[in-house]
Design an enzyme around this catalytic site. Structure first.
Site, PDB file in Angstrom:
ATOM      1  N   CYS A 181       0.711  -1.103  -0.099  1.00 28.66           N
ATOM      2  CA  CYS A 181      -0.002  -0.120  -0.202  1.00 28.66           C
ATOM      3  C   CYS A 181       0.840   1.125  -0.127  1.00 28.66           C
ATOM      4  CB  CYS A 181      -0.947  -0.065   1.313  1.00 28.66           C
ATOM      5  SG  CYS A 181      -1.774  -1.540   1.542  1.00 28.66           S
ATOM      6  N   HIS A 223     -20.885  22.922  -2.601  1.00 30.14           N
ATOM      7  CA  HIS A 223     -20.700  23.292  -3.920  1.00 30.14           C
ATOM      8  C   HIS A 223     -19.650  24.190  -4.131  1.00 30.14           C
ATOM      9  CE1 HIS A 223     -22.218  23.555  -8.003  1.00 30.14           C
ATOM     10  NE2 HIS A 223     -21.954  24.992  -7.820  1.00 30.14           N
ATOM     11  N   GLU A 268     -20.794  16.254  -3.765  1.00 28.68           N
ATOM     12  CA  GLU A 268     -22.290  16.699  -3.497  1.00 28.68           C
ATOM     13  C   GLU A 268     -23.071  15.763  -4.460  1.00 28.68           C
ATOM     14  OE1 GLU A 268     -23.461  20.688  -4.889  1.00 28.68           O
ATOM     15  OE2 GLU A 268     -21.532  20.880  -6.342  1.00 28.68           O
ATOM     16  N   GLU A 287      -3.738  -0.902 -10.823  1.00 29.46           N
ATOM     17  CA  GLU A 287      -2.821   0.289 -10.264  1.00 29.46           C
ATOM     18  C   GLU A 287      -1.567   0.515 -10.868  1.00 29.46           C
ATOM     19  OE1 GLU A 287      -4.941   0.192  -5.831  1.00 29.46           O
ATOM     20  OE2 GLU A 287      -3.209  -1.181  -6.181  1.00 29.46           O
ATOM     21  N   ASP A 334      -4.246 -11.264   5.525  1.00 32.54           N
ATOM     22  CA  ASP A 334      -4.187 -11.992   4.347  1.00 32.54           C
ATOM     23  C   ASP A 334      -3.907 -13.448   4.557  1.00 32.54           C
ATOM     24  OD1 ASP A 334      -4.407  -9.375   3.732  1.00 32.54           O
ATOM     25  OD2 ASP A 334      -2.458  -9.558   2.084  1.00 32.54           O
TER      26      ASP A 334
END
Length: 469
Positions: free
Chosen positions: A48, A440, A445, A181, A306
């Site tokens: 990561c 906004h 939004e 990625e 994992d």
């Protein structure tokens, strides 16, 4: 067991193992940890964290291009792969030191070396025999490479972080989050990228709208996407380049490149741990089978992260590690790990953020759901001229109007979805989303302004008039 060296011994110094160790020590337990490579595990050392640093680097090319639309003129920008890798390595080294220091400050003893189980309580750590009342396996996963001719010429995500130079041409095999990625990373840094995936669409298991939208966007950026195609062999040429043989529907029989990266899944790292000596049960992929508290079929042996072959995300491993420590030493206050509505991100370009059920999974579970969806060109690109589009989607249960899932593809999607995830986890309704005033102008939004609805159902799929489920 009064003769034990440790109340808890942890195999693996990654995120899950370190969290369990620190929490257990905080409860007063005597804890030891063994790590055979570097403390920090997959996430910090070769997952990561370094990946996100490379993602940041890859964004600059488009940022420099976009700057012209806002009046900036940039001349002479150059990229150095060795400089980036050197900077990345410095940061990873710093983080490893932080992990070790945190363990020591908590009273945990960090050991260097490979740990193997001799029996249900005894371990060997590089020749040192250790007896533990409880054992936690937190060894993570490891990249899987297909058994094709020439596989020895391929790299995985592990080696991608340490390449001596940026490949001019790279073929990435796979269609999961690691594949897309790294496709974005290498493309953004200047490589010619081909993504080859044997499935119908990238990101299997994600919402179909997300999959289709991202596939279009990365292809628009210039990444060649080969679906229903499979690499069957890799050959090394005399000039040092690689020739990948491809079978599929795209009509492309081969691809000449400088590197082939296999991003074809990860497997639990249990081989050679001696778990069979303790009678620990594994699943078909080698993952440790555990209950909601992380306990294996052997009552004092636990596993997290994992290596359990469940949800392979760092925050999940951390939560699981905390649950194990609390179960063992928290005075009866154990709470099972909740794996429902876990948010996740794909740091592709553009990135993906998602939480809760996909449209397909929601239809399978509820029979019929309401779908609210918006697709638009972000305000930023009205001046840059870029055609990138953002996708936002809500999956809603018709009866209760509870929001079952939220999905986004676009700039800052992971940051946006982290906040939305709280609402989904809390079981908020579409009416409560609608009652929230938007900020906004932002993309976020849209999650509180979407009004157009369509119905998705099993019946619609059977009639061929709805989204595929």
């Amino acid at each position: 067991m009064s003769s034990c060296d440790y109340d808890l011994f942890v195999i693996g110094g990654g995120s899950g193992g370190v969290r369990a160790s620190r929490i257990a020590a905080g409860f007063g337990a005597k804890v030891g940890v063994a790590e055979q490579y570097r403390y920090g595990g997959t996430c910090v050392i070769r997952g990561c964290v370094p990946k996100k640093l490379l993602v940041y680097a890859a964004h600059f090319r488009e940022d420099f291009e976009d700057a012209a639309g806002f009046g900036w003129r940039l001349e002479g920008a150059r990229f150095s792969w060795p400089d980036l890798i050197e900077a990345k390595n410095r940061e990873i080294g710093r983080l490893e030191g932080v992990y070790v220091r945190l363990l020591e400050e908590c009273g945990v003893r960090p050991l260097r070396g490979r740990a193997t189980l001799l029996d249900a309580h005894a371990l060997d750590v590089s020749g040192q025999r250790i007896i533990a009342a409880n054992i936690l396996v937190a060894t993570g996963g490891w990249p899987h490479v297909p058994g094709i001719p020439g596989a020895e010429h391929c790299i995985t995500s592990n080696e991608a972080f340490e390449l001596p130079e940026l490949p001019r041409r790279i073929l990435i095999v796979g269609g999961g989050y690691i594949a897309v990625e790294f496709a974005g990373i290498f493309h953004g840094l200047g490589s010619e990228v081909t993504l080859c995936y044997r499935g119908e669409q990238i990101l299997r298991g994600f919402d179909s709208g997300v999959r289709q939208h991202l596939s279009r966007e990365i292809a628009r950026k210039g990444i060649r996407v080969l679906l229903r195609s499979e690499v069957t062999a890799v050959e090394r040429s005399d000039d040092g380049s690689l020739l990948a043989r491809i079978a599929g529907v795209a009509g492309i029989a081969s691809s000449r490149c400088d590197a082939v990266m296999c991003a074809t899944g990860r497997r639990p790292s249990t081989r050679g741990l001696g778990l069979e000596n303790a009678g620990v049960r594994l699943d078909a992929q080698g993952g440790v089978v555990v209950d909601p508290y992380g306990r294996s079929n052997v009552s004092h042996i636990f596993a997290v992260g994992d290596v359990t072959n469940r949800i392979a995300l760092t925050p999940v491993a951390i939560r699981e590690g905390q649950v194990v420590a609390t179960t063992l030493f928290g005075g009866g206050h154990a709470v099972p790990v909740d794996h429902e509505s876990v948010p996740s991100a794909v740091f592709s370009q553009p990135p993906v953020g998602t939480v809760g059920l996909s449209e397909e999974d929601a239809v399978e579970r509820f029979g019929e759901v309401d779908i609210y969806q918006a697709e638009f060109r972000p305000l930023k690109h009205t001046l840059t001229g870029r055609e990138e589009r953002t996708l936002m989607k809500l999956v809603v249960e018709p009866g209760t109007q509870r929001v079952l899932g939220a999905h986004m593809v676009g700039a800052d999607a992971p940051e946006v979805i982290q906040g939305i995830a709280i609402s989904v986890k809390a079981g908020l309704t579409k009416q409560q989303f609608d009652a929230t005033v938007g900020i906004h102008p932002t993309a976020a939004e849209e999650f509180v302004t979407m009004r157009a609805k369509r119905v998705s159902s099993r019946a619609a799929a059977v009639r061929g008039s709805g989204q595929p489920v």
